[in-house]
Design an enzyme around this catalytic site. Structure first.
Site, PDB file in Angstrom:
ATOM      1  N   TYR A  26       0.834  -1.193   0.000  1.00  0.00           N
ATOM      2  CA  TYR A  26       0.000   0.000   0.000  1.00  0.00           C
ATOM      3  C   TYR A  26       0.869   1.242   0.000  1.00  0.00           C
ATOM      4  CZ  TYR A  26       0.803   0.881   5.022  1.00  0.00           C
ATOM      5  OH  TYR A  26       1.374   1.172   6.235  1.00  0.00           O
ATOM      6  N   ARG A  46       8.623   4.566  -3.976  1.00  0.00           N
ATOM      7  CA  ARG A  46       8.516   3.616  -2.859  1.00  0.00           C
ATOM      8  C   ARG A  46       7.515   2.506  -3.184  1.00  0.00           C
ATOM      9  NH1 ARG A  46       7.253   5.966   3.024  1.00  0.00           N
ATOM     10  NH2 ARG A  46       5.165   6.193   2.135  1.00  0.00           N
ATOM     11  N   LYS A  62       6.512  -1.569   2.150  1.00  0.00           N
ATOM     12  CA  LYS A  62       5.236  -1.064   2.699  1.00  0.00           C
ATOM     13  C   LYS A  62       4.157  -2.102   2.420  1.00  0.00           C
ATOM     14  CE  LYS A  62       3.017   3.450   3.326  1.00  0.00           C
ATOM     15  NZ  LYS A  62       3.040   3.517   4.771  1.00  0.00           N
ATOM     16  N   ARG A  88      -6.436 -22.135  -1.831  1.00  0.00           N
ATOM     17  CA  ARG A  88      -5.412 -21.472  -1.020  1.00  0.00           C
ATOM     18  C   ARG A  88      -4.120 -22.303  -0.966  1.00  0.00           C
ATOM     19  NH1 ARG A  88      -3.385 -21.863   4.110  1.00  0.00           N
ATOM     20  NH2 ARG A  88      -2.831 -19.920   5.167  1.00  0.00           N
ATOM     21  N   LEU A 123      10.852   1.742   7.618  1.00  0.00           N
ATOM     22  CA  LEU A 123      10.320   2.208   6.342  1.00  0.00           C
ATOM     23  C   LEU A 123      11.087   3.473   5.929  1.00  0.00           C
ATOM     24  CD1 LEU A 123       7.907   1.702   4.314  1.00  0.00           C
ATOM     25  CD2 LEU A 123       6.832   3.644   5.455  1.00  0.00           C
ATOM     26  N   HIS A 166       0.301 -21.462  -0.179  1.00  0.00           N
ATOM     27  CA  HIS A 166       1.273 -20.421   0.153  1.00  0.00           C
ATOM     28  C   HIS A 166       1.940 -19.898  -1.120  1.00  0.00           C
ATOM     29  CE1 HIS A 166       0.564 -21.659   4.216  1.00  0.00           C
ATOM     30  NE2 HIS A 166       1.436 -20.784   4.689  1.00  0.00           N
ATOM     31  N   GLU A 192      11.449   2.877  14.791  1.00  0.00           N
ATOM     32  CA  GLU A 192      10.541   3.957  14.360  1.00  0.00           C
ATOM     33  C   GLU A 192       9.232   3.810  15.117  1.00  0.00           C
ATOM     34  OE1 GLU A 192       9.518   3.377  10.187  1.00  0.00           O
ATOM     35  OE2 GLU A 192       9.633   1.217  10.438  1.00  0.00           O
TER      36      GLU A 192
HETATM   37  N1  PLP Z   1       7.187   4.370   9.417  1.00  0.00           N
HETATM   38  C1  PLP Z   1       6.137   3.545   9.266  1.00  0.00           C
HETATM   39  C2  PLP Z   1       6.195   2.175   9.842  1.00  0.00           C
HETATM   40  C3  PLP Z   1       4.983   3.975   8.586  1.00  0.00           C
HETATM   41  O1  PLP Z   1       3.938   3.143   8.434  1.00  0.00           O
HETATM   42  C4  PLP Z   1       4.953   5.296   8.079  1.00  0.00           C
HETATM   43  C5  PLP Z   1       3.794   5.797   7.346  1.00  0.00           C
HETATM   44  O2  PLP Z   1       2.832   5.126   7.115  1.00  0.00           O
HETATM   45  C6  PLP Z   1       6.070   6.122   8.283  1.00  0.00           C
HETATM   46  C7  PLP Z   1       7.182   5.621   8.937  1.00  0.00           C
HETATM   47  C8  PLP Z   1       6.083   7.527   7.761  1.00  0.00           C
HETATM   48  O3  PLP Z   1       6.285   7.514   6.372  1.00  0.00           O
HETATM   49  P1  PLP Z   1       5.839   8.738   5.481  1.00  0.00           P
HETATM   50  O4  PLP Z   1       6.564   9.934   5.995  1.00  0.00           O
HETATM   51  O5  PLP Z   1       6.278   8.361   4.103  1.00  0.00           O
HETATM   52  O6  PLP Z   1       4.374   8.883   5.612  1.00  0.00           O
END
Ligand code: PLP
Length: 279
Positions: free
Chosen positions: A31, A50, A145, A99, A201, A101, A177
């Site tokens: 996403y 991304r 993501k 289904r 991320l 894997h 984070e």
């Molecule tokens: N870290 C994670 C795990 C996230 O899910 C997000 C945003 O969804 C961020 C950081 C922040 O990313 P961005 O600045 O691209 O929104």
């Protein structure tokens, strides 16, 4: 709400998805979340890059990126959104039956998107927020993501239960984070954030903040922050597409400094808002 699903704009409660969609069975999908400022998509190229990276890393065959700007604008129009808005876009690997894997390479991704007006976050931006510390229980590919977000969901739910805005995650002793934000700490006017790796991320707001530091000669570095040494830092903030630059004023029971957003944090926040105003 009218949403987009596979070339159609339909009421959200009329979307029909097979239970054999692999995102439903395996969280096998990716996403993106982006937003507008002044009705223009902020950092469009970074979000697209991304998204392409996430798809490539998971081997999801999808190349139809050119229509997205129109789709998102259309979603805003159809839903009569007149303010700035955020967009959620999900691309699943597709349906495979029965289904298993493993999957065939020729699956057709399901594409789902919706837009909604940006929620007022001025209180959090001005007053700052409380966060809690949580063990990072996520997988080892947090650079993708992916829609597989259960550990993030649990962590953020714990935050809300504790009257906090966000859970800040640590793996071993290192802060990675937030559950849905990037994390920054400030010590002696220098800004710290975890280095890019498979553990975090590649946050786009994080990238903007680091660029702003460089442009404005604010000392910054991408270094590990030890969870046991947080007490030695002066200020903290989190960033994200809709979180923007939000000051942290409390971590668990610890009131940071005088319980007000720090001066460096406010400086970065100001620079960030100048940037988005010029979009
Ligand atoms: N870290 C994670 C795990 C996230 O899910 C997000 C945003 O969804 C961020 C950081 C922040 O990313 P961005 O600045 O691209 O929104």
């Amino acid at each position: 709400m009218t949403v987009y699903f596979n070339d159609k704009y339909i009421p959200h409660d009329e979307v029909k998805v097979s239970p054999f969609d692999r995102a439903f069975l395996f969280s096998d999908g990716v996403y993106e979340a982006l937003r507008t400022y002044n009705n223009k998509f902020f950092r469009w190229d970074d979000h697209l890059k991304r998204l392409k990276y996430s798809l490539k890393e998971l081997g999801i065959n999808f190349n139809d990126f050119d229509r997205f700007k129109n789709i998102f604008t259309e979603l805003a129009d159809i839903n009569n959104i007149k303010t700035d808005y955020s967009v959620y876009l999900q691309i699943s690997r597709g349906v495979s039956f029965p289904r298993t894997h493993h999957y065939e390479d020729n699956l057709v991704p399901n594409v789902f998107s919706f837009a909604k007006p940006i929620k007022d976050n001025s209180k959090e931006l001005t007053n700052g927020v409380k966060v809690i510390l949580e063990k990072d229980l996520r997988w080892l590919r947090c650079d993708i993501k992916s829609t597989s977000l259960l550990p993030s969901v649990i962590a953020n739910q714990n935050a809300i239960r504790n009257n906090a805005y966000e859970a800040i995650l640590f793996r071993d002793d290192s802060i990675t984070e937030g559950s849905h934000t990037s994390f920054f700490a400030v010590k002696d006017n220098k800004i710290f954030t975890a280095p890019l790796s498979n553990y975090i991320l590649n946050g786009i707001t994080r990238k903007v903040v680091l660029e702003l530091c460089k442009e404005n000669k604010i000392d910054s570095c991408e270094e590990h922050i030890n969870v046991n040494e947080l007490i030695n830092f002066d200020e903290f903030f989190i960033t994200g597409t809709t979180t923007e630059v939000t000051p942290i004023i409390q971590i668990d029971d610890w009131i940071v400094g005088d319980g007000k957003p720090g001066s460096i944090t406010l400086k970065i926040q100001g620079l960030f808002f100048n940037t988005v105003k010029q979009v």
